[in-house]
Design a protein around this motif. Structure first.
Motif, PDB file in Angstrom:
ATOM      1  N   SER A 303      19.286  48.390  72.667  1.00 10.09           N
ATOM      2  CA  SER A 303      19.701  49.589  71.947  1.00 10.09           C
ATOM      3  C   SER A 303      20.411  50.557  72.892  1.00 10.09           C
ATOM      4  N   LEU A 304      21.150  51.466  72.310  1.00  4.78           N
ATOM      5  CA  LEU A 304      21.825  52.492  73.117  1.00  4.78           C
ATOM      6  C   LEU A 304      20.816  53.239  73.982  1.00  4.78           C
ATOM      7  N   TYR A 305      19.704  53.628  73.382  1.00  2.00           N
ATOM      8  CA  TYR A 305      18.726  54.459  74.097  1.00  2.00           C
ATOM      9  C   TYR A 305      18.092  53.693  75.255  1.00  2.00           C
ATOM     10  N   ALA A 306      17.820  52.406  75.044  1.00  2.00           N
ATOM     11  CA  ALA A 306      17.221  51.603  76.102  1.00  2.00           C
ATOM     12  C   ALA A 306      18.181  51.430  77.266  1.00  2.00           C
ATOM     13  N   ARG A 307      19.425  51.141  76.973  1.00  2.00           N
ATOM     14  CA  ARG A 307      20.396  50.966  78.051  1.00  2.00           C
ATOM     15  C   ARG A 307      20.641  52.277  78.791  1.00  2.00           C
ATOM     16  N   TYR A 308      20.658  53.361  78.042  1.00  5.06           N
ATOM     17  CA  TYR A 308      20.866  54.684  78.660  1.00  5.06           C
ATOM     18  C   TYR A 308      19.710  55.011  79.605  1.00  5.06           C
ATOM     19  N   ALA A 309      18.489  54.787  79.127  1.00  2.00           N
ATOM     20  CA  ALA A 309      17.323  55.064  79.971  1.00  2.00           C
ATOM     21  C   ALA A 309      17.329  54.173  81.213  1.00  2.00           C
ATOM     22  N   PHE A 320      22.480  50.537  92.198  1.00  2.00           N
ATOM     23  CA  PHE A 320      23.712  50.996  91.575  1.00  2.00           C
ATOM     24  C   PHE A 320      24.395  49.906  90.752  1.00  2.00           C
ATOM     25  N   ALA A 321      24.294  48.673  91.188  1.00  2.00           N
ATOM     26  CA  ALA A 321      24.955  47.585  90.463  1.00  2.00           C
ATOM     27  C   ALA A 321      24.400  47.457  89.042  1.00  2.00           C
ATOM     28  N   LYS A 322      23.067  47.477  88.920  1.00  2.53           N
ATOM     29  CA  LYS A 322      22.469  47.366  87.584  1.00  2.53           C
ATOM     30  C   LYS A 322      22.734  48.624  86.757  1.00  2.53           C
ATOM     31  N   ALA A 323      22.698  49.780  87.410  1.00  2.00           N
ATOM     32  CA  ALA A 323      23.000  51.022  86.691  1.00  2.00           C
ATOM     33  C   ALA A 323      24.416  50.972  86.130  1.00  2.00           C
ATOM     34  N   LEU A 324      25.342  50.484  86.942  1.00  3.73           N
ATOM     35  CA  LEU A 324      26.731  50.404  86.503  1.00  3.73           C
ATOM     36  C   LEU A 324      26.895  49.380  85.387  1.00  3.73           C
ATOM     37  N   ASP A 325      26.174  48.280  85.457  1.00  2.00           N
ATOM     38  CA  ASP A 325      26.224  47.286  84.380  1.00  2.00           C
ATOM     39  C   ASP A 325      25.788  47.907  83.053  1.00  2.00           C
ATOM     40  N   GLU A 326      24.705  48.667  83.094  1.00  2.00           N
ATOM     41  CA  GLU A 326      24.191  49.270  81.862  1.00  2.00           C
ATOM     42  C   GLU A 326      25.196  50.271  81.282  1.00  2.00           C
ATOM     43  N   VAL A 327      25.746  51.136  82.129  1.00  2.00           N
ATOM     44  CA  VAL A 327      26.650  52.161  81.603  1.00  2.00           C
ATOM     45  C   VAL A 327      27.971  51.549  81.167  1.00  2.00           C
ATOM     46  N   ASN A 328      28.416  50.478  81.837  1.00  2.00           N
ATOM     47  CA  ASN A 328      29.638  49.799  81.391  1.00  2.00           C
ATOM     48  C   ASN A 328      29.445  49.153  80.026  1.00  2.00           C
ATOM     49  N   SER A 329      28.244  48.625  79.783  1.00  2.00           N
ATOM     50  CA  SER A 329      27.982  48.036  78.464  1.00  2.00           C
ATOM     51  C   SER A 329      28.017  49.113  77.380  1.00  2.00           C
ATOM     52  N   LEU A 330      27.562  50.318  77.714  1.00  2.00           N
ATOM     53  CA  LEU A 330      27.612  51.421  76.757  1.00  2.00           C
ATOM     54  C   LEU A 330      29.053  51.848  76.504  1.00  2.00           C
ATOM     55  N   LEU A 331      29.847  51.933  77.573  1.00  2.00           N
ATOM     56  CA  LEU A 331      31.239  52.364  77.419  1.00  2.00           C
ATOM     57  C   LEU A 331      32.061  51.330  76.663  1.00  2.00           C
ATOM     58  N   GLU A 333      31.137  49.836  74.073  1.00  2.00           N
ATOM     59  CA  GLU A 333      30.915  50.128  72.657  1.00  2.00           C
ATOM     60  C   GLU A 333      31.293  51.552  72.290  1.00  2.00           C
ATOM     61  N   TYR A 334      31.159  52.477  73.244  1.00  2.00           N
ATOM     62  CA  TYR A 334      31.413  53.893  72.969  1.00  2.00           C
ATOM     63  C   TYR A 334      32.378  54.431  74.034  1.00  2.00           C
ATOM     64  N   ASP A 337      32.644  58.446  74.773  1.00  2.00           N
ATOM     65  CA  ASP A 337      31.441  59.253  75.000  1.00  2.00           C
ATOM     66  C   ASP A 337      31.536  59.897  76.380  1.00  2.00           C
ATOM     67  N   GLN A 338      31.672  61.223  76.396  1.00  2.00           N
ATOM     68  CA  GLN A 338      31.891  61.919  77.661  1.00  2.00           C
ATOM     69  C   GLN A 338      30.715  61.796  78.622  1.00  2.00           C
ATOM     70  N   TYR A 339      29.511  61.690  78.086  1.00  2.00           N
ATOM     71  CA  TYR A 339      28.340  61.648  78.957  1.00  2.00           C
ATOM     72  C   TYR A 339      28.163  60.282  79.612  1.00  2.00           C
ATOM     73  N   PHE A 340      28.611  59.232  78.947  1.00  2.00           N
ATOM     74  CA  PHE A 340      28.592  57.915  79.580  1.00  2.00           C
ATOM     75  C   PHE A 340      29.609  57.865  80.720  1.00  2.00           C
ATOM     76  N   HIS A 341      30.784  58.469  80.494  1.00  2.00           N
ATOM     77  CA  HIS A 341      31.772  58.537  81.580  1.00  2.00           C
ATOM     78  C   HIS A 341      31.248  59.375  82.743  1.00  2.00           C
ATOM     79  N   GLU A 342      30.565  60.448  82.421  1.00  2.00           N
ATOM     80  CA  GLU A 342      29.995  61.308  83.465  1.00  2.00           C
ATOM     81  C   GLU A 342      28.997  60.530  84.322  1.00  2.00           C
TER      82      GLU A 342
END
Length: 483
Positions: A303-309, A320-331, A333-334, A337-342
């Motif tokens: 879910s969006l919330y799980a990946r964001y968390a 950082f690699a896993k963090a970037l993987d999660e946020v790239n998966s969000l971007l 789809e979205y 979204d300014q906060y995902f880019h941030e």
């Protein structure tokens, strides 16, 4: 968490409320037990330049663009119903796990992150905001202002008693015991409303909720949670219980008000639920750490919330690699979204990929150009490139940020860097003076402003502003001496 939770580690900007006005600094310090001993700071606080403020006041205030936007969205209709301009009320996040919210130092609402994390649905947070706005609308802060002198006297007395105990016993623990006892008394005296004021704030909050066609049931639920704490020992109670006295009559009156309202059963709106879930997932990922986050949001949860968390939790764990993987998966789809880019920009900045980080922050800023903290993040990334070609745009952006947030210490600090690298030492000194004035370091503010006056042409706007800073610092130092 420059309101920018993803920036908590590297670019947490000092909160606007850390201004050296008596009403604000005294109220905040007393509310959270100002420590006389050095406090341990996390790496992100030290790098942000705000550690001095945390040590000085014993308060950990955090800013996050998305969470601030959420709180503003929740509070703005209520403020309109109360006849209060939303721009005149400021809301601050306190990085504290206990359940609390309060008003202090004028039209300022302080909300603990613990309350946001422990709330079960948006209506409970909105209900608390309505109640606190009820205090503001009812003029209840006037009594708090009158209590400042008495509370300060208690604090001073406790410090003197603690020092005497240390001399007599040779025990630093004895000194701290005396100080902490005094702090607890001062806190209760300063921030406790009467039951009559609490009941009035309940009813005013319920009125504001009804006028905005929202249910006060969330506020009633919150009060019922607090009522269950009254049987606990004082030291185990959440601060909200100690500073907002409850009574059976209050809870009963609020429940009756909900039962009579035609909006009593109105559910949370989908928009408020979405904001709430994102806010809680972000808070968990950053504050609760990776193990706790993975227990609630296992990798099987997409879910969006799980990946964001998880993105925040991995970021905090320096994976950082896993963090970037999660946020790239969000971007993926979205993409808008300014906060995902941030968040992506912050991760890349920590990875040392400054040009890529700058582009991510630029995109976040372009998507939401009115958010000062996103503008600050973009300018900060530009300055981190150490590229003279980036400095003019970064300077203009930071000038805009400081106009909108004149007490954003991080923005003033970065603006001083930008001016300095451009060779404008006079304006760099002026920006440093503004930074020190906002942070309460009055002697340094005066010194930097005097230096700016020597370097800037007499009569120019910068020269005149330097004189204003000197006058303001002098007046505040005089006020502090006369307290």
């Amino acid at each position: 968490m420059a309101f920018n939770w993803s920036s908590l580690r590297r670019r947490l900007t000092p909160p606007n409320c850390l201004k050296p006005r008596r009403a604000v600094s005294a109220a905040v310090a007393l509310a959270f037990g100002l420590s006389l001993l050095p406090q341990p700071f996390t790496a992100f606080e030290q790098r942000s330049g705000q550690a001095w403020a945390q040590q000085r006041r014993g308060v950990s205030l955090v800013r996050d663009a998305e969470i601030e936007a959420t709180i503003r969205a929740y509070a703005s209709p209520l403020l309109g119903a109360a006849g209060i301009g939303s721009e005149s009320v400021q809301v601050y996040l306190v990085n504290e796990r206990s359940l609390n919210a309060f008003v202090a130092g004028g039209q300022r609402i302080f909300v603990h992150t613990g309350l946001l994390q422990r709330a079960e649905r948006p209506a409970q947070v909105i209900g608390v905001l309505a109640h606190e706005i009820g205090h503001i609308a009812g003029g209840h802060l006037a009594r708090l202002e009158d209590s400042l002198g008495q509370a300060s006297a208690i604090m001073i007395a406790s410090m003197l008693l603690g020092a005497a105990a240390a001399v007599a016993t040779g025990s630093g623990e004895a000194a701290m015991a005396g100080v902490l006892a005094g702090q607890q008394v001062a806190t209760r005296n300063l921030l406790s409303f009467t039951r009559a004021q609490e009941a009035a704030a309940d009813q005013a909050g319920a009125t504001f909720l009804e006028q905005t066609q929202q249910s006060a049931r969330g506020l009633a639920e919150f009060m019922n949670i607090l009522a269950n704490q009254e049987a606990l020992a004082v030291e185990r109670q959440d601060p909200y219980v100690r500073t907002h006295p409850l009574s059976a009559e209050r809870v009963s009156a609020l429940n009756a008000r909900v039962a009579q309202s035609r909006f009593g059963d109105r559910p949370d709106s989908p928009e408020n639920i979405e904001r709430f879930k994102r806010m809680q997932s972000k808070l968990m990922g950053y504050l609760d750490g990776l193990p706790a986050t993975l227990r609630k949001y296992p990798t099987s949860d997409t879910s969006l919330y799980a990946r964001y968390a998880r993105a925040f939790a991995y970021f905090r764990a320096l994976d950082f690699a896993k963090a970037l993987d999660e946020v790239n998966s969000l971007l993926a789809e979205y993409p808008n979204d300014q906060y995902f880019h941030e968040l992506k920009g912050d991760i890349l900045l920590d990875m040392g990929k400054v040009p890529e980080a700058t582009e991510a922050h630029r995109r976040a800023y372009e998507l939401s150009p009115t958010e000062a903290l996103l503008a600050y993040g973009f300018a900060r990334a530009q300055i981190a490139q150490d590229d003279p070609a980036q400095l003019p745009e970064a300077t203009r952006t930071l000038q805009d940020v400081t106009r909108r947030e004149p007490e954003n210490i991080g923005a003033w600090q970065q603006l001083a860097v930008a001016y300095g690298r451009s060779g404008d030492i006079g304006m760099a000194s002026l920006a440093s003076a503004e930074r020190f004035l906002a942070s309460g370091e009055l002697r340094d503010a005066q010194g930097q402003a005097e230096r700016a006056k020597r370097l800037l042409k007499e009569g120019t706007p910068g020269w005149l502003r330097a004189q204003d800073v000197i006058d303001a610092a002098t007046d505040r130092r005089r006020e502090l001496r006369n307290r």
